[in-house]
Design a protein around this motif. Structure first.
Motif, mmCIF file in Angstrom:
data_model
loop_
_atom_site.group_PDB
_atom_site.id
_atom_site.type_symbol
_atom_site.label_atom_id
_atom_site.label_comp_id
_atom_site.label_asym_id
_atom_site.label_seq_id
_atom_site.Cartn_x
_atom_site.Cartn_y
_atom_site.Cartn_z
ATOM 1 N N LYS A 13 0.872 -1.169 0.000
ATOM 2 C CA LYS A 13 0.000 0.000 0.000
ATOM 3 C C LYS A 13 0.903 1.211 0.000
ATOM 4 O O LYS A 13 1.723 1.387 0.901
ATOM 5 C CB LYS A 13 -0.928 0.025 1.214
ATOM 6 C CG LYS A 13 -1.882 1.192 1.184
ATOM 7 C CD LYS A 13 -2.951 1.053 2.234
ATOM 8 C CE LYS A 13 -4.007 2.106 1.997
ATOM 9 N NZ LYS A 13 -5.202 1.832 2.761
ATOM 10 N N CYS A 17 0.006 7.777 -2.007
ATOM 11 C CA CYS A 17 -1.305 7.877 -2.671
ATOM 12 C C CYS A 17 -2.332 6.882 -2.136
ATOM 13 O O CYS A 17 -3.481 6.908 -2.548
ATOM 14 C CB CYS A 17 -1.160 7.732 -4.186
ATOM 15 S SG CYS A 17 -0.778 6.050 -4.752
ATOM 16 N N GLN A 18 -1.909 5.989 -1.238
ATOM 17 C CA GLN A 18 -2.782 5.009 -0.584
ATOM 18 C C GLN A 18 -3.316 3.943 -1.534
ATOM 19 O O GLN A 18 -4.243 3.217 -1.194
ATOM 20 C CB GLN A 18 -3.952 5.698 0.139
ATOM 21 C CG GLN A 18 -3.524 6.675 1.216
ATOM 22 C CD GLN A 18 -2.773 5.998 2.341
ATOM 23 O OE1 GLN A 18 -3.240 5.013 2.904
ATOM 24 N NE2 GLN A 18 -1.590 6.492 2.665
ATOM 25 N N SER A 19 -2.741 3.816 -2.741
ATOM 26 C CA SER A 19 -3.174 2.785 -3.693
ATOM 27 C C SER A 19 -2.535 1.451 -3.342
ATOM 28 O O SER A 19 -1.373 1.395 -2.928
ATOM 29 C CB SER A 19 -2.773 3.170 -5.117
ATOM 30 O OG SER A 19 -3.416 4.351 -5.508
ATOM 31 N N ASN A 20 -3.287 0.369 -3.510
ATOM 32 C CA ASN A 20 -2.746 -0.971 -3.332
ATOM 33 C C ASN A 20 -2.206 -1.462 -4.667
ATOM 34 O O ASN A 20 -2.795 -1.201 -5.713
ATOM 35 C CB ASN A 20 -3.832 -1.931 -2.854
ATOM 36 C CG ASN A 20 -4.268 -1.633 -1.445
ATOM 37 O OD1 ASN A 20 -3.460 -1.266 -0.601
ATOM 38 N ND2 ASN A 20 -5.547 -1.782 -1.178
ATOM 39 N N CYS A 32 5.744 2.736 -6.664
ATOM 40 C CA CYS A 32 4.293 2.703 -6.820
ATOM 41 C C CYS A 32 3.966 2.956 -8.292
ATOM 42 O O CYS A 32 4.399 3.960 -8.854
ATOM 43 C CB CYS A 32 3.631 3.764 -5.942
ATOM 44 S SG CYS A 32 1.852 3.898 -6.212
ATOM 45 N N PHE A 34 1.243 3.885 -9.485
ATOM 46 C CA PHE A 34 0.239 4.942 -9.605
ATOM 47 C C PHE A 34 0.840 6.339 -9.485
ATOM 48 O O PHE A 34 0.485 7.238 -10.236
ATOM 49 C CB PHE A 34 -0.864 4.747 -8.566
ATOM 50 C CG PHE A 34 -1.574 3.442 -8.725
ATOM 51 C CD1 PHE A 34 -2.546 3.268 -9.703
ATOM 52 C CD2 PHE A 34 -1.249 2.371 -7.919
ATOM 53 C CE1 PHE A 34 -3.191 2.062 -9.859
ATOM 54 C CE2 PHE A 34 -1.884 1.147 -8.074
ATOM 55 C CZ PHE A 34 -2.854 0.989 -9.049
#
Length: 128
Positions: A13, A17-20, A32, A34
């Protein structure tokens, strides 16, 4: 070669950006996909709770010194802060963290210190 099944992969995570997202190895660092944030494998292992990305002006009180800083992230157990210039404290020192926007004035222990570039330092503080 990895089979591509989710069970054979590790979930990260992104703290920014808190994206998994998934990767084939938990031992490697990861970017990441993203937002491009670089995640060290130790960061993925040491985070024990959710952190909220919060940027607020704050100050650190170490004895008679008042050090202006900015919060980076915040959890119920600690806060990450960015400081311009050199830090006048070291790992395991205790200081007060004051965030006026949150009416917060708490004692914290310095857990880690990391030089970001020539002009700033990031540090992790755990509330006492």
């Amino acid at each position: 070669m990895a089979s591509g099944r989710v069970e054979d992969m590790f979930c990260y995570k992104c703290p920014r950006c808190q994206s998994n997202f998934y990767t084939a190895s938990s031992a490697n660092n990861a970017d990441c996909p993203f937002c491009g944030f670089f995640i060290k494998s130790v960061e993925a292992m040491r985070r024990h709770e959710e952190r909220s990305l919060v940027q607020r002006n704050c100050c650190l009180l170490a004895g008679d010194l008042m050090i202006p800083a900015e919060t980076v992230d915040l959890s119920s157990k600690g806060v990450g802060v960015r400081i311009s210039g050199k830090v006048p404290f070291k790992k395991d020192d205790t200081l007060n963290v004051v965030v006026k926007d949150f009416d917060m004035d708490l004692k914290a222990r310095v857990v880690w210190i990391e030089n970001c570039d020539d002009s700033s330092v990031k540090t992790g503080l755990m509330f006492c």
